[in-house]
Write an enzyme that holds these catalytic residues in place. Structure first.
Site, PDB file in Angstrom:
ATOM      1  N   ARG A 217      51.600  -0.924 -15.081  1.00 23.19           N
ATOM      2  CA  ARG A 217      52.727  -0.098 -15.539  1.00 23.19           C
ATOM      3  C   ARG A 217      52.875   1.181 -14.701  1.00 23.19           C
ATOM      4  O   ARG A 217      53.978   1.486 -14.227  1.00 23.19           O
ATOM      5  CB  ARG A 217      52.503   0.269 -17.007  1.00 23.19           C
TER       6      ARG A 217
ATOM      7  N   SER B  21      52.270   8.507 -27.290  1.00 21.32           N
ATOM      8  CA  SER B  21      51.160   8.039 -26.464  1.00 21.32           C
ATOM      9  C   SER B  21      51.681   7.604 -25.108  1.00 21.32           C
ATOM     10  O   SER B  21      52.879   7.458 -24.899  1.00 21.32           O
ATOM     11  CB  SER B  21      50.426   6.898 -27.167  1.00 21.32           C
ATOM     12  N   CYS B  22      50.773   7.401 -24.216  1.00 16.81           N
ATOM     13  CA  CYS B  22      51.040   6.990 -22.854  1.00 16.81           C
ATOM     14  C   CYS B  22      51.962   5.762 -22.843  1.00 16.81           C
ATOM     15  O   CYS B  22      51.672   4.816 -23.580  1.00 16.81           O
ATOM     16  CB  CYS B  22      49.705   6.650 -22.216  1.00 16.81           C
ATOM     17  N   PRO B  23      53.030   5.695 -22.119  1.00 18.50           N
ATOM     18  CA  PRO B  23      53.528   6.648 -21.128  1.00 18.50           C
ATOM     19  C   PRO B  23      54.657   7.544 -21.659  1.00 18.50           C
ATOM     20  O   PRO B  23      55.524   7.944 -20.880  1.00 18.50           O
ATOM     21  CB  PRO B  23      54.053   5.727 -20.034  1.00 18.50           C
TER      22      PRO B  23
END
Lengths: 362, 84
Positions: A217, B21-23
């Site tokens: 990602r 949270s990520c991203p």
């Protein structure tokens, strides 16, 4: 190279070498470590499904949780947080698990299979990359699980302490759980070795934020190779280990606990990749975050376990013979439903001061 | 920049990505940078520890100037000056 990159590489490398070793001492071939398979076995060990060949309380998972929990406590990174779309997370995990069991492995096992020469895994990894790409498109157009908020301290301790209690029961040797007499569930390394292997990876993964999905990602999103280094370290070290112990066999046919149906290997992992990207990380990362006190990720793990149980109770999981019609239908339905969630889940209800819209809980 | 300099920097836009949270924080930053002018400063608020690495890495790739971060009791305040 900075310390954080070294930690990610060390995590991938140790995971790769330990996986080869765990197979050498009893785990199924190319399955030294597989979060999906091990959660599926745990679902069986707890009696949630009736597939008697995949029932075993895999100590690696409980060690992983304990290691990450202790590391988070020591570094003061343990925080009780949650409340960010728990049911959506459950659904995505449930569906993603079906995709992984159609492929026969999580992203970690996909790389371990490739490192063992199983080219079917290469097809699965292409599907995984496609899934991550689709997940990123959904994130870019606004899909969000929303904000997590601080919770009462007790919330963040339930998941890791339950795992630690399970660890002690397993260590005691008490015949409490279901255990396979034949098949992959009956193949396992000695309990203490599995538990220590879990602890080591748990500590490393907590410190490095190792994530198989995150690697792909972040590279697609902003060309960042930080987490991708872990992905490649896992592949290279496991490949070297397999070559060293003579466990490398290149080809598509006759690979251990794998089938050769490329379409479903691709689509199964595409489903898993899309769901995991929407969830914010791979199954391993979800376990680590749950151990750090994130109750949303604990719900995700429960979703994985429920998905595994469902897949085995209703014949959706693949076998080395191939993918059943029910498994094929479930994969297609899963992809459609995950895409619907992705499109519908583009909430825009909150605006930070002078900022941007983020999500439904903000 | 030093912490004191960061505390006094003129912020043109605040992006509140706390709790995501990520991203999430990086996506919020990507979206918001389009809304500040060249040379202006964006402050990203985040609680995800990965943001400490992600925002500087994103700045490096995009050419924006990463001014620094303040860890304010678990909330990370990251400062980015738009370059182009």
């Amino acid at each position: 190279m900075n310390k954080k990159k070294i930690m990610v590489i060390a995590t991938g490398g140790v995971l790769g070498l330990l996986s080869v070793y765990l197979v050498k001492v009893g785990n199924p071939a190319n399955m030294g470590y597989c979060i999906a398979c091990f959660l599926r076995d745990i679902a069986g060990g707890l009696g949630y499904h009736r597939a008697d060949v995949v029932q075993y309380m895999r100590p690696e998972i409980f060690g992983l949780i304990a290691g990450a929990f202790v590391a988070a406590l020591v570094t003061r990174e343990h925080k009780s947080v949650g409340g960010s779309s728990p049911l959506t997370r459950f659904f995505l995990a449930f569906t993603g698990m079906i995709g992984m069991l159609v492929f026969l492995g999580c992203p970690v096992r996909a790389v371990l299979r490739l490192a063992g020469g199983d080219l079917n895994a290469g097809v699965g990894i292409l599907g995984l990359i496609a899934g991550v790409f689709i997940g990123i498109q959904l994130l870019n157009r606004g899909f969000s699980l929303g904000r997590a908020t601080s919770q009462s301290v007790v919330n963040g301790y339930i998941f890791p302490l339950t795992a630690i209690i399970f660890s002690f029961i397993i260590l005691s040797g008490a015949a409490v759980f279901f255990t396979s007499k034949a098949g992959p569930g009956s193949m396992h390394a000695p309990v203490i070795i599995s538990l220590v292997a879990g602890l080591v990876v748990g500590v490393l993964a907590q410190r490095s934020r190792f994530c198989m999905i995150g690697g792909i990602r972040d590279f697609i999103l902003f060309k960042d190779t930080h987490l991708l280094l872990g992905f490649f370290a896992l592949l290279i070290f496991a490949l070297a280990g397999n070559l060293a112990v003579g466990a490398f066999k290149l080809g598509f046919a006759g690979q251990p606990i794998a089938h050769t149906d490329g379409v479903w290997n691709f689509l199964g992992m595409a489903l898993a990749g899309t769901a995991a990207t929407m969830l914010g990380g791979c199954p391993l990362r979800q376990i680590i975050a749950a151990s750090e006190g994130n109750t949303d990720c604990a719900i995700t793990i429960i979703g994985f376990i429920a998905g595994a149980a469902f897949a085995h109770n209703f014949g959706l999981a693949a076998s080395p013979k191939g993918v059943s019609v029910a498994g094929q239908a479930a994969t297609i339905i899963g992809i459609v439903l995950v895409l619907i969630v992705g499109f519908v889940g583009a909430y825009r209800t909150s605006t930070a001061s002078g900022g941007v819209n983020l999500g439904q809980n903000g | 920049m030093t912490i004191d300099e960061l505390k006094n920097v003129k912020v043109d836009k605040v992006v509140d990505a706390r709790g995501t949270s990520c991203p999430g924080p990086i996506l919020a930053a990507k979206k918001a940078i389009a809304e500040v002018g060249k040379g202006q400063v964006m402050e990203v608020l985040a609680s995800d520890t990965g943001t400490q690495k992600d925002i500087p890495a994103w700045c490096k790739k995009t050419g924006h100037e990463f001014l620094g971060l303040i860890d304010d009791a678990g909330t990370f305040k990251l400062y980015v000056k738009r370059a182009k």
